[in-house]
Motif scaffolding. Structure first.
Motif, PDB file in Angstrom:
ATOM      1  N   LEU A 160       3.739  -7.800   2.506  1.00 51.38           N
ATOM      2  CA  LEU A 160       3.680  -6.354   2.759  1.00 51.38           C
ATOM      3  C   LEU A 160       5.046  -5.692   2.658  1.00 51.38           C
ATOM      4  O   LEU A 160       5.148  -4.480   2.579  1.00 51.38           O
ATOM      5  CB  LEU A 160       3.120  -6.094   4.163  1.00 51.38           C
ATOM      6  N   LEU A 161       6.111  -6.502   2.724  1.00 52.46           N
ATOM      7  CA  LEU A 161       7.456  -5.929   2.682  1.00 52.46           C
ATOM      8  C   LEU A 161       8.200  -6.328   1.408  1.00 52.46           C
ATOM      9  O   LEU A 161       9.421  -6.327   1.385  1.00 52.46           O
ATOM     10  CB  LEU A 161       8.240  -6.383   3.916  1.00 52.46           C
ATOM     11  N   SER A 162       7.453  -6.684   0.386  1.00 52.76           N
ATOM     12  CA  SER A 162       8.108  -7.110  -0.854  1.00 52.76           C
ATOM     13  C   SER A 162       8.139  -5.965  -1.858  1.00 52.76           C
ATOM     14  O   SER A 162       7.385  -4.999  -1.749  1.00 52.76           O
ATOM     15  CB  SER A 162       7.355  -8.284  -1.464  1.00 52.76           C
ATOM     16  N   LEU A 163       9.012  -6.120  -2.828  1.00 50.63           N
ATOM     17  CA  LEU A 163       9.118  -5.110  -3.882  1.00 50.63           C
ATOM     18  C   LEU A 163       7.786  -5.040  -4.641  1.00 50.63           C
ATOM     19  O   LEU A 163       7.309  -3.959  -4.992  1.00 50.63           O
ATOM     20  CB  LEU A 163      10.257  -5.484  -4.834  1.00 50.63           C
ATOM     21  N   SER A 164       7.175  -6.220  -4.849  1.00 58.02           N
ATOM     22  CA  SER A 164       5.923  -6.230  -5.613  1.00 58.02           C
ATOM     23  C   SER A 164       4.840  -5.436  -4.874  1.00 58.02           C
ATOM     24  O   SER A 164       4.052  -4.721  -5.492  1.00 58.02           O
ATOM     25  CB  SER A 164       5.455  -7.657  -5.892  1.00 58.02           C
ATOM     26  N   PHE A 165       4.822  -5.544  -3.530  1.00 63.42           N
ATOM     27  CA  PHE A 165       3.808  -4.776  -2.804  1.00 63.42           C
ATOM     28  C   PHE A 165       4.085  -3.274  -2.910  1.00 63.42           C
ATOM     29  O   PHE A 165       3.157  -2.479  -3.089  1.00 63.42           O
ATOM     30  CB  PHE A 165       3.733  -5.191  -1.332  1.00 63.42           C
ATOM     31  N   PHE A 166       5.365  -2.882  -2.811  1.00 61.91           N
ATOM     32  CA  PHE A 166       5.686  -1.455  -2.906  1.00 61.91           C
ATOM     33  C   PHE A 166       5.314  -0.910  -4.286  1.00 61.91           C
ATOM     34  O   PHE A 166       4.805   0.203  -4.407  1.00 61.91           O
ATOM     35  CB  PHE A 166       7.158  -1.197  -2.578  1.00 61.91           C
ATOM     36  N   CYS A 167       5.576  -1.705  -5.327  1.00 68.94           N
ATOM     37  CA  CYS A 167       5.198  -1.273  -6.687  1.00 68.94           C
ATOM     38  C   CYS A 167       3.679  -1.142  -6.768  1.00 68.94           C
ATOM     39  O   CYS A 167       3.159  -0.153  -7.297  1.00 68.94           O
ATOM     40  CB  CYS A 167       5.682  -2.286  -7.729  1.00 68.94           C
ATOM     41  N   PHE A 168       2.989  -2.158  -6.225  1.00 69.24           N
ATOM     42  CA  PHE A 168       1.520  -2.140  -6.219  1.00 69.24           C
ATOM     43  C   PHE A 168       1.009  -0.885  -5.508  1.00 69.24           C
ATOM     44  O   PHE A 168       0.130  -0.179  -6.007  1.00 69.24           O
ATOM     45  CB  PHE A 168       1.021  -3.420  -5.528  1.00 69.24           C
ATOM     46  N   LEU A 169       1.600  -0.578  -4.351  1.00 72.95           N
ATOM     47  CA  LEU A 169       1.162   0.565  -3.562  1.00 72.95           C
ATOM     48  C   LEU A 169       1.396   1.880  -4.313  1.00 72.95           C
ATOM     49  O   LEU A 169       0.518   2.751  -4.356  1.00 72.95           O
ATOM     50  CB  LEU A 169       1.908   0.567  -2.215  1.00 72.95           C
ATOM     51  N   LEU A 170       2.583   2.005  -4.914  1.00 77.77           N
ATOM     52  CA  LEU A 170       2.898   3.235  -5.650  1.00 77.77           C
ATOM     53  C   LEU A 170       1.942   3.427  -6.828  1.00 77.77           C
ATOM     54  O   LEU A 170       1.427   4.525  -7.054  1.00 77.77           O
ATOM     55  CB  LEU A 170       4.346   3.195  -6.158  1.00 77.77           C
ATOM     56  N   MET A 171       1.695   2.347  -7.563  1.00 85.56           N
ATOM     57  CA  MET A 171       0.789   2.413  -8.714  1.00 85.56           C
ATOM     58  C   MET A 171      -0.621   2.810  -8.253  1.00 85.56           C
ATOM     59  O   MET A 171      -1.283   3.643  -8.865  1.00 85.56           O
ATOM     60  CB  MET A 171       0.695   1.041  -9.409  1.00 85.56           C
ATOM     61  N   LEU A 172      -1.034   2.175  -7.142  1.00 90.28           N
ATOM     62  CA  LEU A 172      -2.386   2.436  -6.647  1.00 90.28           C
ATOM     63  C   LEU A 172      -2.518   3.886  -6.174  1.00 90.28           C
ATOM     64  O   LEU A 172      -3.523   4.554  -6.463  1.00 90.28           O
ATOM     65  CB  LEU A 172      -2.703   1.467  -5.496  1.00 90.28           C
ATOM     66  N   LEU A 173      -1.490   4.363  -5.465  1.00 95.72           N
ATOM     67  CA  LEU A 173      -1.509   5.759  -4.998  1.00 95.72           C
ATOM     68  C   LEU A 173      -1.578   6.717  -6.185  1.00 95.72           C
ATOM     69  O   LEU A 173      -2.349   7.688  -6.173  1.00 95.72           O
ATOM     70  CB  LEU A 173      -0.257   6.052  -4.159  1.00 95.72           C
ATOM     71  N   ALA A 174      -0.768   6.417  -7.215  1.00 92.92           N
ATOM     72  CA  ALA A 174      -0.740   7.288  -8.399  1.00 92.92           C
ATOM     73  C   ALA A 174      -2.119   7.292  -9.070  1.00 92.92           C
ATOM     74  O   ALA A 174      -2.676   8.362  -9.353  1.00 92.92           O
ATOM     75  CB  ALA A 174       0.338   6.811  -9.371  1.00 92.92           C
ATOM     76  N   CYS A 175      -2.673   6.109  -9.294  1.00 91.28           N
ATOM     77  CA  CYS A 175      -4.000   6.023  -9.942  1.00 91.28           C
ATOM     78  C   CYS A 175      -5.043   6.740  -9.092  1.00 91.28           C
ATOM     79  O   CYS A 175      -5.899   7.460  -9.607  1.00 91.28           O
ATOM     80  CB  CYS A 175      -4.441   4.570 -10.115  1.00 91.28           C
ATOM     81  N   TYR A 176      -4.962   6.527  -7.776  1.00 92.06           N
ATOM     82  CA  TYR A 176      -5.949   7.079  -6.847  1.00 92.06           C
ATOM     83  C   TYR A 176      -5.974   8.606  -6.917  1.00 92.06           C
ATOM     84  O   TYR A 176      -7.023   9.212  -7.059  1.00 92.06           O
ATOM     85  CB  TYR A 176      -5.597   6.598  -5.437  1.00 92.06           C
ATOM     86  N   TYR A 177      -4.784   9.185  -6.826  1.00 88.50           N
ATOM     87  CA  TYR A 177      -4.755  10.648  -6.778  1.00 88.50           C
ATOM     88  C   TYR A 177      -4.880  11.292  -8.166  1.00 88.50           C
ATOM     89  O   TYR A 177      -5.240  12.459  -8.273  1.00 88.50           O
ATOM     90  CB  TYR A 177      -3.491  11.126  -6.058  1.00 88.50           C
ATOM     91  N   LEU A 178      -4.594  10.535  -9.226  1.00 93.77           N
ATOM     92  CA  LEU A 178      -4.758  11.088 -10.574  1.00 93.77           C
ATOM     93  C   LEU A 178      -6.220  11.026 -11.028  1.00 93.77           C
ATOM     94  O   LEU A 178      -6.645  11.784 -11.887  1.00 93.77           O
ATOM     95  CB  LEU A 178      -3.876  10.326 -11.581  1.00 93.77           C
ATOM     96  N   MET A 179      -6.955  10.138 -10.421  1.00 95.93           N
ATOM     97  CA  MET A 179      -8.357   9.939 -10.803  1.00 95.93           C
ATOM     98  C   MET A 179      -9.212  11.084 -10.242  1.00 95.93           C
ATOM     99  O   MET A 179      -8.941  11.557  -9.146  1.00 95.93           O
ATOM    100  CB  MET A 179      -8.803   8.592 -10.200  1.00 95.93           C
ATOM    101  N   PRO A 180     -10.250  11.518 -10.973  1.00 92.15           N
ATOM    102  CA  PRO A 180     -11.154  12.518 -10.384  1.00 92.15           C
ATOM    103  C   PRO A 180     -11.779  11.965  -9.089  1.00 92.15           C
ATOM    104  O   PRO A 180     -11.968  10.752  -8.963  1.00 92.15           O
ATOM    105  CB  PRO A 180     -12.238  12.696 -11.458  1.00 92.15           C
ATOM    106  N   HIS A 181     -12.119  12.881  -8.176  1.00 93.26           N
ATOM    107  CA  HIS A 181     -12.593  12.480  -6.849  1.00 93.26           C
ATOM    108  C   HIS A 181     -13.650  11.380  -6.866  1.00 93.26           C
ATOM    109  O   HIS A 181     -13.578  10.417  -6.126  1.00 93.26           O
ATOM    110  CB  HIS A 181     -13.189  13.696  -6.121  1.00 93.26           C
ATOM    111  N   ARG A 182     -14.653  11.574  -7.747  1.00 96.34           N
ATOM    112  CA  ARG A 182     -15.796  10.652  -7.649  1.00 96.34           C
ATOM    113  C   ARG A 182     -15.502   9.242  -8.144  1.00 96.34           C
ATOM    114  O   ARG A 182     -16.302   8.338  -7.971  1.00 96.34           O
ATOM    115  CB  ARG A 182     -17.037  11.239  -8.312  1.00 96.34           C
ATOM    116  N   TYR A 183     -14.347   9.039  -8.783  1.00100.51           N
ATOM    117  CA  TYR A 183     -14.017   7.692  -9.253  1.00100.51           C
ATOM    118  C   TYR A 183     -12.928   7.010  -8.399  1.00100.51           C
ATOM    119  O   TYR A 183     -12.547   5.890  -8.678  1.00100.51           O
ATOM    120  CB  TYR A 183     -13.559   7.725 -10.711  1.00100.51           C
TER     121      TYR A 183
END
Lengths: 511, 76
Positions: free
Chosen positions: A3-26
């Motif tokens: 949870l405190l690794s660079l890979s997790f932070f990258c994963f989290l940032l990517m996921l947040l970006a995909c999540y909020y860029l995606m239309p609501h229903r997806y």
């Protein structure tokens, strides 16, 4: 995944970006993919079992839902005399489905948790198995009780069972609580991300600065020759273990709750400053809250409200009066429930004793309440003054501490020695003379004390109703940044970074 | 309704059940109290409240408990 690794932070940032860029229903698809990616990266070999539990409980719940529909809709159409009979027949089928599913799920959990008893090289516990097992069992029973409709979409259900922030060590969610959030419409909110990040930082501080440091002392005290360790040092070790366990577990929960908040999803509260509890009952309402309510709803109530216990209550009422009649069945159930909680932690005699200790005290405090009340009236004890409240808190803390002796002992002999040393060889002077011989130097103790002071101050503020993050939000932006950078700096400089630092390295990740 | 209030008062004399609206949500009733209340209601009204009925919305105030009792009497 750490949870405190660079890979997790990258994963989290990517996921947040995909999540909020995606239309609501997806968006839920992003969360599902992210959850499985996180889980597979943390423990690939555990994925098949998670899939199995998900599909099995999904199918069982669908079947139960179909029966519920028959009872609700079709049986209404038929004659009343036949209805009862048909309903009972359907209920028997429902019971069979639940029983088989419970036996399968609990057996799998039991199989892994007891592997060390019958295997020389014990099997590694699949990551988060207890938590997703409890969560899916809860869902199944809610459907069985017709309190919720079963989920129709397998992938929706798979997200409920695997949502990544909570899968490692909880909180254990109810379907009704989590699902509307997972699939509801959420707008991007910088504020939610900021508040989530602050909560993550606070959890990180608790875990790395306090818990990891406390763990060094605890392992040195318990790893020493117990016969030679003064009782005062052992008692301090158990006190510090309380602190370690609380900051590890609640710190971990704060971190994952913060992560979840960044996605606009609020996780259930799992800790409410348990060491401010005035009674043991209150302690269990504040500690690991979601497990407590799970046990209450799916274990405690079904036993306490069973016909057998109902009859027991009536007999006790006839024989010993109203109070005993009312509290005896619940008291006995309380002992059974706590024994089960103890055994869930570990299938050993000492955890069994841990369960007995908590269960008996809970039962006795309720059974003897009229006596205590008479005592308080007789001696005119004021129960709402400050000193009495703190005396109660101290008493509760001591009760919990004694309980930890059972959970820390590595065997009955060790348990006996720990109690003997504490009671007969206390040697309080060892606290001054030998405290630096157990892994922590003077600087470490200062950092630990400062960390605890911050924790206590913040907890006291929260107890008086202050919402810390909202209070911080009202300060100037400079001050907010100063605090955030301060916490990061303090954690970086004073944190203890042990080996094996990954998502499963939380104490409760191992349950 | 009076009978329900009497049962509740007998179990927790220090609570004003006519006024309290969040007996569960505010933690006023604990699990021991709930068991006592259910046993009391079952005896007094000859009903059988099951675990499935133990939802906060059924026990948050005296009115809701009274409605639950009525419902149990009518529909079993």
């Amino acid at each position: 995944m750490n949870l405190l690794s660079l890979s997790f932070f990258c994963f989290l940032l990517m996921l947040l970006a995909c999540y909020y860029l995606m239309p609501h229903r997806y968006r839920w698809i992003v969360l599902l993919a992210g959850s499985y990616l996180f889980y597979a990266a943390s423990s690939l070999r555990s994925v098949p079992l998670l899939l199995f539990t998900t599909v099995w409980t999904y199918a069982a719940a669908r079947k139960l839902g179909a029966y519920n529909r028959v009872i609700r809709e079709e049986l209404k159409q038929i004659d009343k005399s036949l209805r009862k009979e048909k309903k009972e027949a359907i209920n028997r089928k429902k019971k069979r489905i639940v029983a088989v599913t419970l036996v399968v799920n609990v057996s799998v959990l039991f199989f892994f948790k007891t592997s060390y008893l019958w295997k020389e090289a014990p099997l590694l516990l699949p990551l988060g198995i207890s938590f997703y097992t409890f969560q899916t069992i809860g869902y199944l029973i809610d459907v069985y009780r017709a309190q919720i409709e079963p989920e129709q979409n397998l992938l929706h259900y798979a997200l409920f069972a695997s949502y990544f922030p909570q899968i490692i060590q909880g909180p254990i969610h109810r379907y009704r609580q989590l699902v509307p959030q997972l699939f509801g419409e959420r707008r991007f909110s910088l504020r939610e991300i900021k508040l989530g990040f602050w909560l993550f930082l606070w959890g990180m501080f608790k875990k790395i600065v306090i818990s990891e440091r406390a763990a060094i002392f605890v392992s040195h005290v318990l790893g020493s020759d117990l016969q030679e360790t003064p009782g005062a040092m052992l008692l301090l070790g158990v006190f510090v273990f309380n602190l370690q366990l609380y900051t590890d577990f609640s710190g971990g929960i704060d971190m994952v709750s913060g992560i979840s908040q960044m996605f606009g999803i609020t996780l259930a509260e799992n800790f409410r400053r348990p060491f401010f509890a005035r009674t043991l009952g209150e302690y269990w309402h504040r500690w690991h809250i979601t497990l407590g309510t799970w046990i209450k709803d799916y274990v405690f109530y079904p036993i306490a409200m069973s016909r057998t216990f109902g009859r027991l209550g009536k007999k006790a009422k006839d024989r010993f009066g109203n109070h005993i009649g009312r509290t005896l069945p619940a008291g006995i159930t309380s002992v059974i429930t706590f024994i089960l909680i103890g055994l869930w932690h570990d299938v050993t005699g000492y955890y069994f004793l841990y369960g007995i200790w908590h269960g008996m005290l809970m039962a006795l405090s309720n059974l003897c309440e009229p006596l205590f009340q008479r005592f308080r009236t007789c001696f005119q004890v004021r129960t709402e003054c400050l000193s009495y409240r703190w005396m109660q808190r101290l008493r509760t803390f001591m009760i919990v501490t004694v309980g930890e002796y059972f959970s820390l002992a590595t065997g009955m002999a060790a348990l006996g020695i720990m109690f003997r040393q504490t009671l007969l060889h206390f040697e309080y002077s060892s606290l001054f003379l030998g405290i630096l011989n157990y892994g922590l130097d003077g600087k470490d103790w200062l950092v630990l004390a400062a960390g605890v002071l911050v924790l206590v101050c913040i907890s006291m503020k929260q107890e008086s109703g202050v919402r810390i993050r909202e209070a911080l939000e009202r300060q100037n932006l400079y001050f907010q940044w100063l605090m955030v950078l301060g916490v990061i700096l303090v954690t970086a400089v004073f944190g203890v970074y042990g080996p094996g630092y990954d998502a499963s390295a939380f104490i409760y990740g191992g349950f | 309704m009076e009978e329900v209030l009497e049962i509740l008062q007998g179990i927790k004399p220090d609570v004003d059940f006519a006024e309290e609206k969040a007996l569960i949500d505010d933690g006023i009733l604990d699990s021991f109290d709930i068991i006592s209340i259910v046993n009391g209601l079952n005896d007094a009204f000859d009903i059988e409240i099951t675990v499935a009925e133990l939802l906060p919305e059924h026990f948050n105030d005296a009115e809701a408990i009274w409605r639950l009792v009525q419902d149990m009497k009518e529909n079993g």
